[in-house]
Write an enzyme that holds these catalytic residues in place. Structure first.
Site, PDB file in Angstrom:
ATOM      1  N   TYR A 110       0.862  -1.185   0.000  1.00  0.00           N
ATOM      2  CA  TYR A 110       0.000   0.000   0.000  1.00  0.00           C
ATOM      3  C   TYR A 110       0.897   1.232   0.000  1.00  0.00           C
ATOM      4  O   TYR A 110       1.856   1.318   0.759  1.00  0.00           O
ATOM      5  CB  TYR A 110      -0.891   0.005   1.243  1.00  0.00           C
ATOM      6  CG  TYR A 110      -1.748   1.242   1.369  1.00  0.00           C
ATOM      7  CD1 TYR A 110      -2.824   1.476   0.504  1.00  0.00           C
ATOM      8  CD2 TYR A 110      -1.503   2.189   2.371  1.00  0.00           C
ATOM      9  CE1 TYR A 110      -3.619   2.611   0.637  1.00  0.00           C
ATOM     10  CE2 TYR A 110      -2.297   3.326   2.502  1.00  0.00           C
ATOM     11  CZ  TYR A 110      -3.345   3.531   1.634  1.00  0.00           C
ATOM     12  OH  TYR A 110      -4.135   4.650   1.764  1.00  0.00           O
TER      13      TYR A 110
ATOM     14  N   LYS B 283       4.511   9.210   8.479  1.00  0.00           N
ATOM     15  CA  LYS B 283       4.382   8.661   9.835  1.00  0.00           C
ATOM     16  C   LYS B 283       5.434   9.228  10.805  1.00  0.00           C
ATOM     17  O   LYS B 283       5.311  10.372  11.213  1.00  0.00           O
ATOM     18  CB  LYS B 283       4.357   7.143   9.769  1.00  0.00           C
ATOM     19  CG  LYS B 283       3.162   6.712   8.892  1.00  0.00           C
ATOM     20  CD  LYS B 283       2.743   5.266   8.885  1.00  0.00           C
ATOM     21  CE  LYS B 283       1.407   5.149   8.174  1.00  0.00           C
ATOM     22  NZ  LYS B 283       1.384   4.269   7.037  1.00  0.00           N
TER      23      LYS B 283
ATOM     24  N   ASP C 100       9.404   2.808  -0.545  1.00  0.00           N
ATOM     25  CA  ASP C 100       8.359   3.458   0.246  1.00  0.00           C
ATOM     26  C   ASP C 100       8.597   3.111   1.708  1.00  0.00           C
ATOM     27  O   ASP C 100       8.220   2.040   2.179  1.00  0.00           O
ATOM     28  CB  ASP C 100       6.973   2.995  -0.215  1.00  0.00           C
ATOM     29  CG  ASP C 100       5.862   3.630   0.616  1.00  0.00           C
ATOM     30  OD1 ASP C 100       6.172   4.322   1.617  1.00  0.00           O
ATOM     31  OD2 ASP C 100       4.687   3.433   0.257  1.00  0.00           O
TER      32      ASP C 100
END
Ligand SMILES: *Cc1c(COP(=O)(O)O)cnc(C)c1O
Length: 432
Positions: free
Chosen positions: A147, A270, A242
């Site tokens: 994702y 994050k 990522d």
């Protein structure tokens, strides 16, 4: 087990349902795959959450990754309040942006420039645009079960039949856009090699989660990352790591450092925002300087580099740097949790596969190894749901989905890891 009151959460969820789609601003919070009513949170400190009914929960979600220091860390709070007093947004450069940039780049020696955005989604979307601009190619490769946020070109599933282009995994994504994304099974180098053969000189970038966390934790197979680097290099294709979830968590320099990946571009989110909305992407100067205003790849943001968010990021990475035992402590407690959960499951005769890298961990209710999306999907979702509610009723807030990573923070001390294990043991007994 005492009965738990959740009246306030139930009432607030009902109110939100009439106002916000599904009552939530990000789908997994709605408890869709486990059922029941999501807890509304009133406050948090360290590794604990308190819901609006006053129940205290050990938090294994950590806001889905950012809270590696635990919640409401005093140094982070102080940095944000001090920035707050000076004003919340200027739309002009600040010193804090360079301070955070330095803290990011010193941990990622392969990167010389970083651009801050407001979410992981923006980071990956912008990195892909840059890769296309820099290579003059249109196609990208992503992996099944990885994702990268909710940009159109990344909400794509594998088409039917091998070697076809992707199909939309969400309504509203144009087929023409999905068709620019090729999808390969995770940990399957041969599939990627076949895509390069089928689409020679057309693939701008391969993007991946170097440790997958969004189908539950799935580590890279031996040789997978190295093989991808060789394949992409020999086709003049960029490799995009990522690290929105893994960055700063698996090592100071994330999975890139831990596995020695020579990525062309890196995406963060994050932890880099310390609990405020920040994303970032970075790479060597000759690539990054193709972004506007220096280069011809456009990318902008009204609130990008926001002073409150930059202050939270600087304080978080600063505190992390001041903890020489951070990563070995997370590793040790992660290993203890994994061992304790395995023993507890065995004691209750529940078959589980536990995948863990450092402080990220997933319990799959299956007896087969989980190495990709099909094996992750083979896990028993209903059993997970029963275990989840067993944990929640006893005061543990585990991710409300079988396809998510649980996170430990530095604030989870040995005592709390023990409680997690004991609570999990009780919950395993209710699974069968
Ligand atoms: C969370 C996540 C994203 C998306 O970040 P948002 O801030 O939610 O947009 C992208 N990639 C990975 C690997 C993630 O874990």
């Amino acid at each position: 087990m005492a009965t738990v009151t959740t009246d306030r959460s139930v009432a607030l969820f009902e109110r939100a349902l009439a106002l916000i789609p599904g009552g939530v601003n990000s789908p997994v919070r709605a408890f869709g795959s486990v059922g029941g009513t999501p807890r509304f949170i009133a406050r948090a400190r360290g590794c604990y959450l308190w819901d609006v009914d006053g129940n205290r929960l050990i938090d294994a979600v950590g806001s889905w990754g950012p809270m590696i220091l635990g919640h409401a860390h005093p140094v982070v709070l102080e940095a944000v309040s001090s920035a707050l007093a000076s004003g919340t947004s200027f739309g002009a450069p600040t010193e804090l942006e360079s301070e955070l940039a330095e803290r990011v780049l010193e941990r990622y020696p392969g990167c010389q420039r970083v651009r801050f955005v407001n979410s992981g989604t923006e980071a990956t979307m912008s990195a892909l645009r840059l890769a296309r601009g820099a290579t003059g190619r249109d196609l990208t490769v992503k992996f099944e079960g990885n994702y990268h946020g909710h940009a159109d070109a990344l909400l794509v599933a594998a088409g039917s039949g091998a070697l076809t282009t992707g199909v939309p995994s969400s309504d509203g994504v144009p087929e023409a856009v999905a068709g620019t994304t090729l999808v390969a099974p995770y940990n399957d180098l041969d599939a990627v090699a076949a895509l390069f053969e089928r689409f020679p000189d057309r693939i701008a970038a391969v993007i991946l989660e170097p440790v997958a966390g969004n189908m539950g934790v799935v580590p890279p197979a031996a040789g997978f990352l190295e093989g991808l680097r060789d394949l992409t290099r020999s086709h003049d294709t960029l490799l995009i790591a990522d690290e929105v979830m893994t960055g700063f968590r698996l090592a100071p320099g994330g999975a890139v450092e831990r596995y020695g990946i020579d990525a062309d571009l890196v995406c963060w989110g994050k932890i880099v925002g310390g609990g405020l909305p920040v994303g970032a992407y970075g790479g060597p100067a000759e690539l990054m300087d193709q972004i506007s205003p220096v280069g011809r790849v456009y990318q902008a943001g009204t609130l990008s580099g926001n002073p409150l968010a930059m202050a939270a990021g600087v304080a978080t990475l600063g505190c992390m740097a001041d903890l020489p035992d951070l990563y070995c402590t997370l590793e040790r407690r992660g290993a203890a949790l994994e061992a304790g959960l395995l023993e507890a499951a065995r004691g209750a005769s529940v078959a589980v596969t536990i995948n863990r890298v450092g402080s990220m961990l997933t319990v799959f209710f299956t007896d087969i190894p989980v190495v990709d999306l099909p094996s992750a999907r083979a896990a028993d979702e209903a059993a997970f749901g029963r275990w989840f509610h067993g944990l929640l009723a006893r005061g543990v807030y585990w991710p409300p989905s079988p396809f998510e990573a649980a996170f430990l923070s530095y604030a989870h001390e040995d005592a709390e890891v023990e409680v997690l294990i004991e609570t999990a043991a009780a919950a395993f007994c209710e699974v069968t």
